[in-house]
Scaffold this active site. Structure first.
Site, PDB file in Angstrom:
ATOM      1  N   LEU A   1       0.850  -1.198   0.000  1.00  0.00           N
ATOM      2  CA  LEU A   1       0.000   0.000   0.000  1.00  0.00           C
ATOM      3  C   LEU A   1       0.889   1.253   0.000  1.00  0.00           C
ATOM      4  CD1 LEU A   1      -3.128   0.427   2.291  1.00  0.00           C
ATOM      5  CD2 LEU A   1      -1.891   2.332   1.278  1.00  0.00           C
TER       6      LEU A   1
ATOM      7  N   GLU B   1       1.680   4.326  -2.997  1.00  0.00           N
ATOM      8  CA  GLU B   1       1.483   4.764  -4.383  1.00  0.00           C
ATOM      9  C   GLU B   1       2.806   5.130  -5.063  1.00  0.00           C
ATOM     10  OE1 GLU B   1      -0.540   5.399  -1.887  1.00  0.00           O
ATOM     11  OE2 GLU B   1      -2.341   4.428  -2.653  1.00  0.00           O
TER      12      GLU B   1
ATOM     13  N   HIS C   1     -11.905  10.017  -2.147  1.00  0.00           N
ATOM     14  CA  HIS C   1     -12.383   9.090  -3.184  1.00  0.00           C
ATOM     15  C   HIS C   1     -13.034   9.778  -4.371  1.00  0.00           C
ATOM     16  CE1 HIS C   1     -12.695   6.921   0.721  1.00  0.00           C
ATOM     17  NE2 HIS C   1     -12.050   6.001   0.041  1.00  0.00           N
TER      18      HIS C   1
END
Ligand SMILES: Cc1ncc(C[n+]2csc(CCOP(=O)(O)OP(=O)(O)O)c2C)c(N)n1
Length: 698
Positions: free
Chosen positions: A400, A402, A481
């Site tokens: 996890l 990026e 999100h």
């Protein structure tokens, strides 16, 4: 220059190494350093950062193979010389000559780079190359190569996020990476205990990476340790960290006054005990490889050779202003092709799945790397589910992180020259990878086209958590999100940004992105993943766009940088709407409602590619309609939408009958989770329809 004999066998290492050639390389590095330091003080160029104290890195490179990859930093002149034998290269770059092998005179001196010699392009941003080095290691492992990559950084560099990313990439995947920490005790004026607590070696070992401390002031010890550590890596036992203890013999750079932060006694002690060139010369004499007189002879020979080279380099051409836009971006030349496959109604998610399978089918090195992408579900949205089933091993679940994800795909692309795909679950989370993405987009410009970073970054963006467009409350993406993303990517020079509105375009553009040599941000709108073609308020499907939900089987591509013009209604257009992504569907609904009630025609320009955007199509639509609205889902701050709006004002002013209108989301951090606030945050078909009504009434 003589090239040293290299070996990977520790027990025969010392016998096979050409000791004199290695010494000469180190002397060449020091002498180049001293000449360039002087030239800087003579005002011949603006800046110099040197290698004095770090010359034993040549011994590390001497213990590697010719094809092993190098990721160097600015103190590694000796590594450059050891690998390339090119003494003119550093002089050419210092004097900004177009003949410079690293960047054709475009970057500061000491930024080592050469595709031919497998030397990645050094960045000024300390540590920034590290995630790319991990990607190179990943690619070498993927191709079952026996090569490795050596990554170097200073003690300050160890503290960067980027270095920690490389460490995790290497440890988790057991990559063939040799991490060398060249610890000279300083990061400009900051002493190394500020950079980490405890022991670096124990820290590394605790994280699953074998590590050793090595005395870098002792060249033979450095060489012997490297051959042993390289053996560890090549025998498949995983990565290694070498904590190389060195001394810094000069100031940090030509911009730093050494006396302002280091004590006289410390400088004198460092000079007396930590000079690897002097130490190695003494060792060679003591062991009978050289006479005392040879030391001075070699120094003089090297100096004369360098002065001759410098005189030649000064005759070579300097850059001219007309090349300033060379190698900024590389958009693939589209090859006209007609989709031949049978068309089937397909949602955007299906089209993306199909495109990834096509890419895998055509290129055995293609993979998708990202969080959860290797699960049977194919990532949280299911975009890789077909890949998981049809090409096992090509969708690979990542840690996890990026930045780690982008680094793997970017570095692997640099090795292969073909785009590999990083999936970022939600575009909001690209932020930890922002530096790596910016660097990827800069590489071609910085290296004057020597390197490129083919890379696709696919990511869910915009409103909604993946629900259908028919209900604006079906989203609930909220903070973290639902960001749009284009405001981040379209400001990066060298980056291609694509945002498809329909399944047909998504597949064709994703396949074309696979051909690009510049990095591509591929923004997938969550609300469009499963949406159907848009309808007007009477429930009629809008024919002008509906065909784009029929997606051909197999391979086809669409041109990057070309918009799609949609005509709603009959006759000449009275209004142009510039939109992309979800807003194309909202604009279609609004336009159809207006045409149903008033007749006439409205032109919708679906940009499809945001950077570089299709200026011709925008200008043509504005010229015909004389009235225009730019619609964006972005917050109304500095945004891509504002850029397009401003471009229209600047370039189409005399074609306009009124001020171009602008519709966007509100200038708040993101859409709130609850439905009333979320609905108020975003523009909808209703907002667009109202604005159209106003403009058409003028
Ligand atoms: C990310 C980043 N932050 C700050 C700087 C400014 N800077 C340039 S070199 C340097 C020190 C690096 O120290 P270290 O890694 O120990 O290498 P050394 O110069 O000592 O060899 C700093 C802070 C930079 N170039 N990049």
């Amino acid at each position: 220059m003589t090239v040293n004999i290299r070996t990977t066998e520790a027990n025969v290492a010392a016998q096979q190494l050409d000791l004199i050639a290695l010494y000469r390389t180190m002397v060449t590095a020091r002498t180049t350093n001293d000449i360039l330091k002087t030239r800087k003080t003579q005002g011949k160029f603006a800046f110099y950062i040197g290698c004095a104290g770090h010359e034993s890195i040549a011994a590390v490179v001497a213990a590697l193979n010719e094809d092993d990859w190098l990721s160097l930093y600015y103190r590694d002149l000796a590594a450059w010389l050891q690998r390339t034998g090119d003494i003119r290269g550093p002089l050419r770059e210092a004097y900004s000559r177009t003949t410079g092998p690293m960047c054709s005179g475009r970057n500061m001196p000491s930024h080592y780079s050469s595709k031919r010699h497998h030397i990645l392009p050094t960045f000024s941003e300390v540590g920034a190359l590290a995630p790319f080095a991990g990607g190179v290691g990943f690619s070498l492992q993927w191709h079952k190569s026996s090569d490795l990559i050596m990554y170097t950084t200073g003690d300050g560099g160890v503290a960067t996020n980027d270095f920690n990313v490389l460490f995790r990439q290497a440890a988790v995947h057991k990559l063939p990476v040799l991490m060398v920490v060249e610890d000279n005790g300083w990061a400009i004026t900051t002493a190394s205990p500020i950079q980490w607590a405890g022991s670096l070696v124990e820290w590394a070992r605790g994280g699953g990476v074998y590590a050793e401390e090595v005395d870098g002031t002792d060249t033979m010890a450095t060489y012997e340790a490297t051959t042993r550590l390289v053996q560890h890596i090549r025998s498949g036992q995983g990565p290694v960290l070498m904590h190389l203890r060195l001394g810094l013999l000069d100031a940090h750079s030509s911009s730093t006054d050494i006396k302002s932060y280091r004590k006289k006694e410390e400088i004198e002690l460092t000079t007396a005990t930590k000079d690897p060139v002097k130490n190695f010369g003494r060792w060679l004499v003591e062991h009978g490889h050289l006479q005392e007189a040879d030391i001075e002879r070699i120094r003089k020979e090297v100096r004369a050779e360098l002065e001759r080279a410098e005189a030649q380099v000064l005759q070579e051409p300097e850059p001219t202003a007309d090349r300033v836009m060379d190698h900024v971006i590389n958009v693939p030349q589209w090859r006209e092709n007609t989709p031949r496959g049978k068309k089937r109604p397909t949602p955007m998610l299906g089209a993306i799945n199909e495109a990834l399978v096509e890419l895998a089918q055509r290129d055995s090195g293609f993979f998708v790397y990202g969080q959860d992408v290797g699960s049977p579900k194919g990532g949280v949205f299911g975009a890789t589910s077909m890949l998981v089933t049809q090409f096992p091993g090509r969708a690979i679940s990542s840690p996890l992180n990026e930045q780690l994800i982008v680094g793997i795909a970017a570095g692997a692309g640099m090795v292969d020259g073909k785009a590999r795909c990083a999936e970022i679950q939600f575009v909001d989370y690209h932020q930890s990878a922002a530096q790596t993405i910016r660097m990827a987009a800069r590489v071609s410009y910085q290296s004057y086209g020597d390197w490129s970073v083919p890379l696709i970054i696919r990511t869910k963006s915009g409103s909604g958590g993946g629900g259908p467009i028919s209900s604006s409350t079906a989203g609930g993406g909220a903070f973290g999100h639902s960001n749009t993303g284009e405001q981040w990517f379209t400001t990066i020079p060298g980056m291609i940004t694509i945002c498809p509105a329909t399944p047909f375009d998504a597949k064709g553009l994703l396949l074309e992105a696979g051909r690009a040599q510049s990095p591509v941000a591929f923004l997938e709108r969550g609300r469009l993943y499963r949406s159907e073609p848009p309808k007007d308020d009477q429930g009629n499907v809008i024919a002008a766009i509906a065909e784009c939900w029929n997606v051909p089987d197999g391979y086809y591509t669409l041109p990057i940088g070309k918009a799609r013009r949609l005509r709603i209604g009959e006759g000449p257009s009275s209004l142009a709407i510039i939109a992309w992504g979800t807003m194309v569907l909202e604009a279609c609904t609004a336009a159809a409602n207006i045409v149903n009630s008033r007749g006439g025609a409205i032109d919708i320009v679906d940009l499809r590619t945001l950077a570089p955007f299709d200026e011709e199509a925008v200008a043509a639509a504005v010229r015909e309609a004389t009235r225009v609205i730019v619609v964006t889902e972005e917050s109304d701050l500095t945004s891509f939408g504002r850029h397009v709006h401003s471009w229209i004002v600047q370039h189409c002013f005399y074609d306009l009958d009124g001020t171009p209108a602008f519709i966007s989301a509100l200038p708040a951090p993101a859409a709130p989770y609850n439905a009333p606030e979320e609905t108020a945050f975003y523009p909808t078909a209703r907002t667009i329809e109202e604005k159209m009504g106003e403009l058409l009434a003028e």
